[in-house]
Write a protein that holds these residues in place. Structure first.
Motif, PDB file in Angstrom:
ATOM      1  N   CYS A 145      -6.777   1.647   5.029  1.00 52.82           N
ATOM      2  CA  CYS A 145      -7.099   2.990   4.534  1.00 52.82           C
ATOM      3  C   CYS A 145      -8.082   3.003   3.364  1.00 52.82           C
ATOM      4  O   CYS A 145      -8.591   4.054   3.011  1.00 52.82           O
ATOM      5  N   CYS A 160       0.863  -1.190   0.000  1.00 55.70           N
ATOM      6  CA  CYS A 160       0.000   0.000   0.000  1.00 55.70           C
ATOM      7  C   CYS A 160       0.898   1.238   0.000  1.00 55.70           C
ATOM      8  O   CYS A 160       1.701   1.429   0.923  1.00 55.70           O
ATOM      9  N   VAL A 161       0.771   2.081  -1.026  1.00 52.71           N
ATOM     10  CA  VAL A 161       1.615   3.269  -1.119  1.00 52.71           C
ATOM     11  C   VAL A 161       1.203   4.349  -0.118  1.00 52.71           C
ATOM     12  O   VAL A 161       2.002   5.201   0.232  1.00 52.71           O
ATOM     13  N   LYS A 162      -0.022   4.295   0.341  1.00 50.33           N
ATOM     14  CA  LYS A 162      -0.480   5.277   1.318  1.00 50.33           C
ATOM     15  C   LYS A 162       0.006   4.915   2.724  1.00 50.33           C
ATOM     16  O   LYS A 162       0.460   5.777   3.473  1.00 50.33           O
ATOM     17  N   CYS A 163      -0.101   3.635   3.094  1.00 46.75           N
ATOM     18  CA  CYS A 163       0.354   3.159   4.402  1.00 46.75           C
ATOM     19  C   CYS A 163       1.865   2.918   4.428  1.00 46.75           C
ATOM     20  O   CYS A 163       2.462   2.823   5.491  1.00 46.75           O
ATOM     21  N   LYS A 164       2.464   2.746   3.256  1.00 41.97           N
ATOM     22  CA  LYS A 164       3.892   2.474   3.081  1.00 41.97           C
ATOM     23  C   LYS A 164       4.334   1.164   3.706  1.00 41.97           C
ATOM     24  O   LYS A 164       5.414   1.059   4.289  1.00 41.97           O
ATOM     25  N   ARG A 197      -0.012  -4.773   3.049  1.00 37.09           N
ATOM     26  CA  ARG A 197      -1.304  -4.925   3.709  1.00 37.09           C
ATOM     27  C   ARG A 197      -2.123  -6.014   3.016  1.00 37.09           C
ATOM     28  O   ARG A 197      -1.895  -6.326   1.844  1.00 37.09           O
ATOM     29  N   GLN A 242      -8.873  -3.735  -2.193  1.00 36.78           N
ATOM     30  CA  GLN A 242      -8.844  -2.567  -1.327  1.00 36.78           C
ATOM     31  C   GLN A 242      -7.961  -2.834  -0.118  1.00 36.78           C
ATOM     32  O   GLN A 242      -7.950  -3.942   0.405  1.00 36.78           O
ATOM     33  N   CYS A 243      -7.254  -1.804   0.351  1.00 31.38           N
ATOM     34  CA  CYS A 243      -6.480  -1.893   1.591  1.00 31.38           C
ATOM     35  C   CYS A 243      -7.460  -1.985   2.751  1.00 31.38           C
ATOM     36  O   CYS A 243      -8.432  -1.223   2.810  1.00 31.38           O
ATOM     37  N   THR A 250      -7.457   2.347   0.146  1.00 26.88           N
ATOM     38  CA  THR A 250      -6.836   2.642  -1.135  1.00 26.88           C
ATOM     39  C   THR A 250      -6.868   1.408  -2.027  1.00 26.88           C
ATOM     40  O   THR A 250      -6.767   0.282  -1.555  1.00 26.88           O
ATOM     41  N   THR A 251      -6.973   1.609  -3.343  1.00 29.50           N
ATOM     42  CA  THR A 251      -6.951   0.502  -4.288  1.00 29.50           C
ATOM     43  C   THR A 251      -5.537  -0.057  -4.376  1.00 29.50           C
ATOM     44  O   THR A 251      -4.580   0.688  -4.579  1.00 29.50           O
TER      45      THR A 251
END
Length: 54
Positions: A38, A7-11, A14, A34-35, A40-41
Motif C-alpha cells: 500500500c 503495516c497498520v493499514k494492511c493490518k 509486510r 515503505q509497505c 504506507t510508511t
C-alpha cells in the motif's frame, strides 16, 4: 533477508521497501521504509545499543 514490520493499514506484517536505519527522538535506533503493498510508511523499533561502562 527482507526487513519485516507491521503495516497498520494492511493490518498484517509486510516487507519493507527502501528500508533504512534512523534514530528516534529518544535516541533509540529504528528502521523506516515503505509497505510493498500500500506504500504506507513502516517503522520498526530495534533493540537499544548496550552502553559500555568504563
Amino acid at each position: 533477508m527482507a526487513e519485516v514490520a507491521y503495516c497498520v493499514k494492511c493490518k498484517e506484517k509486510r516487507e519493507m521497501k527502501d528500508a533504512h536505519q534512523i534514530t528516534m527522538k529518544n535516541g533509540k535506533p529504528a528502521l523506516q521504509g515503505q509497505c510493498t503493498v500500500c506504500g504506507t510508511t513502516l517503522n520498526r523499533i530495534l533493540p537499544a545499543e548496550k552502553k559500555v561502562s568504563s
